[in-house]
Motif scaffolding. Structure first.
Motif, PDB file in Angstrom:
ATOM      1  N   LEU A 228     -31.766  17.482  -6.125  1.00  0.00           N
ATOM      2  CA  LEU A 228     -31.802  18.937  -6.201  1.00  0.00           C
ATOM      3  C   LEU A 228     -33.056  19.420  -5.485  1.00  0.00           C
ATOM      4  CD1 LEU A 228     -30.908  19.527  -9.952  1.00  0.00           C
ATOM      5  CD2 LEU A 228     -29.430  19.916  -7.986  1.00  0.00           C
ATOM      6  N   VAL A 229     -32.892  20.415  -4.637  1.00  0.00           N
ATOM      7  CA  VAL A 229     -34.029  21.011  -3.950  1.00  0.00           C
ATOM      8  C   VAL A 229     -33.990  22.509  -4.246  1.00  0.00           C
ATOM      9  CG1 VAL A 229     -35.198  21.402  -1.757  1.00  0.00           C
ATOM     10  CG2 VAL A 229     -33.899  19.289  -2.107  1.00  0.00           C
ATOM     11  N   TYR A 230     -34.978  22.977  -5.006  1.00  0.00           N
ATOM     12  CA  TYR A 230     -35.094  24.402  -5.290  1.00  0.00           C
ATOM     13  C   TYR A 230     -36.040  25.018  -4.275  1.00  0.00           C
ATOM     14  CZ  TYR A 230     -36.195  28.786  -7.600  1.00  0.00           C
ATOM     15  OH  TYR A 230     -36.382  30.114  -7.871  1.00  0.00           O
ATOM     16  N   HIS A 231     -35.565  26.033  -3.582  1.00  0.00           N
ATOM     17  CA  HIS A 231     -36.347  26.732  -2.558  1.00  0.00           C
ATOM     18  C   HIS A 231     -36.834  28.038  -3.177  1.00  0.00           C
ATOM     19  CE1 HIS A 231     -36.595  29.014   1.419  1.00  0.00           C
ATOM     20  NE2 HIS A 231     -37.496  28.058   1.495  1.00  0.00           N
ATOM     21  N   ARG A 232     -38.091  28.039  -3.585  1.00  0.00           N
ATOM     22  CA  ARG A 232     -38.651  29.192  -4.299  1.00  0.00           C
ATOM     23  C   ARG A 232     -38.562  30.489  -3.495  1.00  0.00           C
ATOM     24  NH1 ARG A 232     -42.089  24.880  -5.976  1.00  0.00           N
ATOM     25  NH2 ARG A 232     -42.068  24.680  -8.243  1.00  0.00           N
ATOM     26  N   ALA A 233     -38.758  30.424  -2.197  1.00  0.00           N
ATOM     27  CA  ALA A 233     -38.758  31.633  -1.371  1.00  0.00           C
ATOM     28  C   ALA A 233     -37.415  32.362  -1.408  1.00  0.00           C
ATOM     29  CB  ALA A 233     -39.140  31.291   0.061  1.00  0.00           C
ATOM     30  N   SER A 234     -36.323  31.610  -1.444  1.00  0.00           N
ATOM     31  CA  SER A 234     -34.997  32.243  -1.446  1.00  0.00           C
ATOM     32  C   SER A 234     -34.367  32.270  -2.838  1.00  0.00           C
ATOM     33  CB  SER A 234     -34.056  31.497  -0.500  1.00  0.00           C
ATOM     34  OG  SER A 234     -33.761  30.196  -1.008  1.00  0.00           O
ATOM     35  N   GLY A 235     -34.904  31.455  -3.748  1.00  0.00           N
ATOM     36  CA  GLY A 235     -34.314  31.364  -5.085  1.00  0.00           C
ATOM     37  C   GLY A 235     -33.061  30.505  -5.109  1.00  0.00           C
ATOM     38  N   MET A 236     -32.794  29.800  -4.031  1.00  0.00           N
ATOM     39  CA  MET A 236     -31.581  28.977  -3.951  1.00  0.00           C
ATOM     40  C   MET A 236     -31.876  27.533  -4.324  1.00  0.00           C
ATOM     41  SD  MET A 236     -29.707  30.408  -0.535  1.00  0.00           S
ATOM     42  CE  MET A 236     -28.271  29.418  -0.858  1.00  0.00           C
TER      43      MET A 236
ATOM     44  N   PRO B   9     -43.205  24.467   3.336  1.00  0.00           N
ATOM     45  CA  PRO B   9     -44.396  24.077   2.583  1.00  0.00           C
ATOM     46  C   PRO B   9     -44.054  23.574   1.177  1.00  0.00           C
ATOM     47  CG  PRO B   9     -44.751  26.163   3.709  1.00  0.00           C
ATOM     48  CD  PRO B   9     -43.308  25.814   3.881  1.00  0.00           C
ATOM     49  N   ALA B  10     -44.754  22.536   0.758  1.00  0.00           N
ATOM     50  CA  ALA B  10     -44.482  21.907  -0.536  1.00  0.00           C
ATOM     51  C   ALA B  10     -44.522  22.915  -1.673  1.00  0.00           C
ATOM     52  CB  ALA B  10     -45.470  20.771  -0.775  1.00  0.00           C
ATOM     53  N   ALA B  11     -45.352  23.933  -1.566  1.00  0.00           N
ATOM     54  CA  ALA B  11     -45.454  24.936  -2.627  1.00  0.00           C
ATOM     55  C   ALA B  11     -44.173  25.757  -2.768  1.00  0.00           C
ATOM     56  CB  ALA B  11     -46.634  25.859  -2.353  1.00  0.00           C
ATOM     57  N   THR B  12     -43.324  25.751  -1.728  1.00  0.00           N
ATOM     58  CA  THR B  12     -42.086  26.534  -1.799  1.00  0.00           C
ATOM     59  C   THR B  12     -40.879  25.691  -2.187  1.00  0.00           C
ATOM     60  OG1 THR B  12     -41.527  26.255   0.532  1.00  0.00           O
ATOM     61  CG2 THR B  12     -42.923  28.136  -0.042  1.00  0.00           C
ATOM     62  N   LEU B  13     -41.056  24.381  -2.322  1.00  0.00           N
ATOM     63  CA  LEU B  13     -39.942  23.493  -2.667  1.00  0.00           C
ATOM     64  C   LEU B  13     -40.218  22.758  -3.974  1.00  0.00           C
ATOM     65  CD1 LEU B  13     -39.239  21.735   0.757  1.00  0.00           C
ATOM     66  CD2 LEU B  13     -38.105  23.757  -0.182  1.00  0.00           C
TER      67      LEU B  13
ATOM     68  N   PRO C 116     -33.407  14.253   1.628  1.00  0.00           N
ATOM     69  CA  PRO C 116     -34.717  14.002   0.995  1.00  0.00           C
ATOM     70  C   PRO C 116     -35.655  13.190   1.886  1.00  0.00           C
ATOM     71  CG  PRO C 116     -32.942  13.544  -0.547  1.00  0.00           C
ATOM     72  CD  PRO C 116     -32.314  13.766   0.799  1.00  0.00           C
ATOM     73  N   GLU C 117     -35.098  12.235   2.610  1.00  0.00           N
ATOM     74  CA  GLU C 117     -35.899  11.408   3.510  1.00  0.00           C
ATOM     75  C   GLU C 117     -36.469  12.247   4.657  1.00  0.00           C
ATOM     76  OE1 GLU C 117     -32.956   8.802   1.413  1.00  0.00           O
ATOM     77  OE2 GLU C 117     -32.798  10.691   2.475  1.00  0.00           O
ATOM     78  N   LEU C 118     -35.667  13.170   5.171  1.00  0.00           N
ATOM     79  CA  LEU C 118     -36.141  14.036   6.252  1.00  0.00           C
ATOM     80  C   LEU C 118     -37.230  14.982   5.764  1.00  0.00           C
ATOM     81  CD1 LEU C 118     -32.817  14.945   8.083  1.00  0.00           C
ATOM     82  CD2 LEU C 118     -34.690  13.548   8.959  1.00  0.00           C
ATOM     83  N   LEU C 119     -37.057  15.546   4.575  1.00  0.00           N
ATOM     84  CA  LEU C 119     -38.075  16.437   4.030  1.00  0.00           C
ATOM     85  C   LEU C 119     -39.388  15.682   3.814  1.00  0.00           C
ATOM     86  CD1 LEU C 119     -35.947  18.503   1.500  1.00  0.00           C
ATOM     87  CD2 LEU C 119     -36.831  19.256   3.724  1.00  0.00           C
ATOM     88  N   ASP C 120     -39.296  14.444   3.345  1.00  0.00           N
ATOM     89  CA  ASP C 120     -40.486  13.630   3.150  1.00  0.00           C
ATOM     90  C   ASP C 120     -41.137  13.291   4.485  1.00  0.00           C
ATOM     91  OD1 ASP C 120     -42.318  11.934   1.592  1.00  0.00           O
ATOM     92  OD2 ASP C 120     -41.249  10.275   2.545  1.00  0.00           O
TER      93      ASP C 120
END
Length: 88
Positions: free
Chosen positions: A22-30, A8-12, A39-43
């Motif tokens: 850079l991709v910050y993953h809020r759920a893991s803190g990584m 979910p966008a709220a977690t990235l 980035p293209e796949l995430l989009d």
């Protein structure tokens, strides 16, 4: 049939950094330092798609002549393992 979607966008938090992203993953803190095609796949997978739907969309979007399904499976599975993508 299995579908995949980006976390979910709220977690990235995604920030371009020159040629990398850079991709910050809020759920893991990584924080992940990624290159294309991540980035293209995430989009592309902001909404759930099957592998075949994702491959067709990537082929159309980037004018791929001979898309490699196995390579796409490998990248998506890596993203699932990192928590940046979900298997539904």
């Amino acid at each position: 049939m299995t579908q995949y979607r980006a976390a979910p966008a709220a977690t990235l938090r995604i920030e371009p950094l020159d040629a990398l992203t850079l991709v910050y993953h809020r759920a893991s803190g990584m924080t992940h330092l990624v290159d294309s095609p991540v980035p293209e796949l995430l989009d592309l997978l902001a909404e759930p798609l099957t592998l075949d739907q994702a491959l067709a969309a990537l082929s159309e979007r980037f004018d791929l002549v001979d898309p490699d399904r196995d390579a796409l499976v490998a990248r998506i599975e890596e993203l699932v393992a990192s928590g940046l993508m979900e298997r539904l």
